[in-house]
Enzyme design. Structure first.
Site, PDB file in Angstrom:
ATOM      1  N   HIS A 174       1.334   2.518   1.530  1.00  0.00           N
ATOM      2  CA  HIS A 174       0.042   1.946   1.163  1.00  0.00           C
ATOM      3  C   HIS A 174      -0.912   1.959   2.355  1.00  0.00           C
ATOM      4  CE1 HIS A 174       2.601   0.159  -1.992  1.00  0.00           C
ATOM      5  NE2 HIS A 174       1.498   0.073  -2.709  1.00  0.00           N
ATOM      6  N   ARG A 189      13.213  -5.155  -3.343  1.00  0.00           N
ATOM      7  CA  ARG A 189      12.891  -4.361  -4.525  1.00  0.00           C
ATOM      8  C   ARG A 189      14.007  -3.402  -4.937  1.00  0.00           C
ATOM      9  NH1 ARG A 189       7.300  -1.597  -3.337  1.00  0.00           N
ATOM     10  NH2 ARG A 189       7.365  -1.158  -5.601  1.00  0.00           N
ATOM     11  N   HIS A 210      10.849   5.438  -6.377  1.00  0.00           N
ATOM     12  CA  HIS A 210       9.755   6.358  -6.073  1.00  0.00           C
ATOM     13  C   HIS A 210      10.384   7.676  -5.619  1.00  0.00           C
ATOM     14  CE1 HIS A 210       8.393   2.203  -5.231  1.00  0.00           C
ATOM     15  NE2 HIS A 210       7.198   2.603  -5.666  1.00  0.00           N
ATOM     16  N   ASP A 265       2.264   8.052  -7.739  1.00  0.00           N
ATOM     17  CA  ASP A 265       1.918   6.702  -7.315  1.00  0.00           C
ATOM     18  C   ASP A 265       0.402   6.677  -7.150  1.00  0.00           C
ATOM     19  OD1 ASP A 265       2.128   4.062  -6.475  1.00  0.00           O
ATOM     20  OD2 ASP A 265       3.726   4.464  -5.037  1.00  0.00           O
TER      21      ASP A 265
END
Length: 397
Positions: A234, A191, A222, A307
């Protein structure tokens, strides 16, 4: 409800006519209600200001689904400011266009909805060729293959396609530096553009420019950097104090200085280097990180978005009330609730109750809600309906 009854008539035109005009100088804090009359910001009810601060995921993949109808009601009532698509919401272009047209039609004319999707490329792209959408390579692949100018065409195709489907916000690019290639949520998924922060900045700038040319907003993520982490936020709390370096701020600093930041998305990572007095508070809830560093040091005056507040890094360590209040007090403007594993369509009501009660007792929270609303209005002034232009173009063909 007007939005549902007018879906068929408005679908194609409304989707095709969402166009962005980049105008940083425009900061007029006014809103128009659906009848076209104008109201000053201080006349807007508090709960409607709070509503603009909420962006939610939803259940349903066509306008007739109850989850989609509920979102339309929330948009029309001013309870939310936008929606987030996940894979479960995606069928094909025609259906998505119809839903996005309905979302646009349900919203006040001066406050078009943020219709968001994570479409980074590579492993993180909700829309794929099976949906009829062009696939985009990962950030790592693109940066290894060529230079930023070489990526312009790829990202132009991506942005043009998103605009054609009716999306107004891409929750990308990732500007995390690839400091740890074994990072389970950034490095291993390709990413990040590069371990070189200057190269990250260059490719991210190309990404943002391509999206702006096609009227799609973007979000740098982020903040203040997730690329060095050893774990995935997460799945629980992540502390990057021992791995993070100031080089990870370089892309944010350069892109903000170059006016290439529409939105900055924050990370649910703990970093005591940046918040020594806030023990075990993630950056997304940290006043030191968001107001002290992002606002005061880096000079970012745009919209700060969290987020997903429902990620385990937050959910396991904070109540909904604590998370919402800490995020807003820290300087967050938009609270993101993906409604992924545990969909809760009543999140907007809960958030409004929390912030309304807090504002009644704390003038500082009330002021921060006003400030957030002003920044969101300014952001949304870049989104306008150009129905006349679309009609003129159609007649000219």
């Amino acid at each position: 409800m007007k939005a549902i009854h007018r879906i068929a008539a408005a679908a194609v035109l409304a989707c095709a006519s969402i166009v962005a005009v980049h105008d940083p100088a425009r900061s007029e804090s006014v809103a128009k209600v659906s009848d076209g009359t104008a109201k000053a910001a201080d006349e807007i009810p508090l709960r409607q200001k709070i509503g603009q601060m909420v962006l939610i995921g939803f259940v349903g993949d066509r306008p007739s689904r109850s989850g989609v109808k509920r979102v339309l009601e929330q948009l029309e009532a001013g309870e939310i400011g936008g929606v987030l698509y996940l894979g479960r919401n995606l069928r094909n272009k025609q259906t998505v266009q119809r839903m996005n047209a309905a979302f646009r039609e349900a919203s006040p004319a001066a406050l078009p909805p943020l219709i968001a999707i994570d479409q980074e490329g590579g492993r993180v792209q909700r829309l794929r060729s099976r949906n009829g959408f062009p696939d985009t390579p990962s950030a790592r692949y693109i940066a290894r293959k060529g230079e930023p100018d070489d990526a312009k065409r790829t990202y132009s195709v991506l942005a043009e396609s998103l605009a054609g489907w009716g999306f107004t916000l891409n929750l990308a690019p990732v500007v995390d530096v690839d400091a740890n290639p074994r990072n389970p949520i950034i490095g291993r998924l390709g990413r990040s553009f590069s371990p070189d922060p200057e190269r990250v900045s260059a490719f991210a700038s190309t990404f943002v420019s391509a999206h702006r040319e096609h009227g799609v907003l973007t979000a740098l993520k982020h903040f203040p950097g997730h690329g060095s982490s050893l774990r995935d936020s997460h799945k629980g709390a992540v502390d990057i104090t021992g791995t993070w370096s100031e080089d990870e701020l370089i892309p944010f600093r350069q892109l903000i200085a170059g006016d290439m930041a529409d939105i900055v998305m924050t990370a649910h990572v703990i970093n005591h280097k940046l918040s020594e007095t806030e023990a075990n508070v993630p950056m997304s809830l940290s006043h030191s990180a968001l107001t002290g560093l992002l606002r005061d040091d880096l000079g970012f005056t745009g919209v700060i978005m969290s987020d997903d507040i429902q990620m385990d890094a937050i959910r396991w360590n904070f109540s909904l009330e604590d998370a919402v209040l800490k995020a807003v007090d820290a300087g967050t403007d938009i609270l993101l609730f993906a409604n992924d594993r545990r969909p809760d369509p009543e999140i907007p009501q809960k958030v409004a109750d929390i912030l309304e009660a807090a504002a009644a007792n704390d003038p500082d929270i009330a002021r921060k809600i006003d400030d957030a609303y002003d920044r969101i209005v300014t952001l949304k002034s870049d989104l306008r309906v150009a129905g006349d232009e679309v009609a003129d173009n159609s007649n000219a063909q």
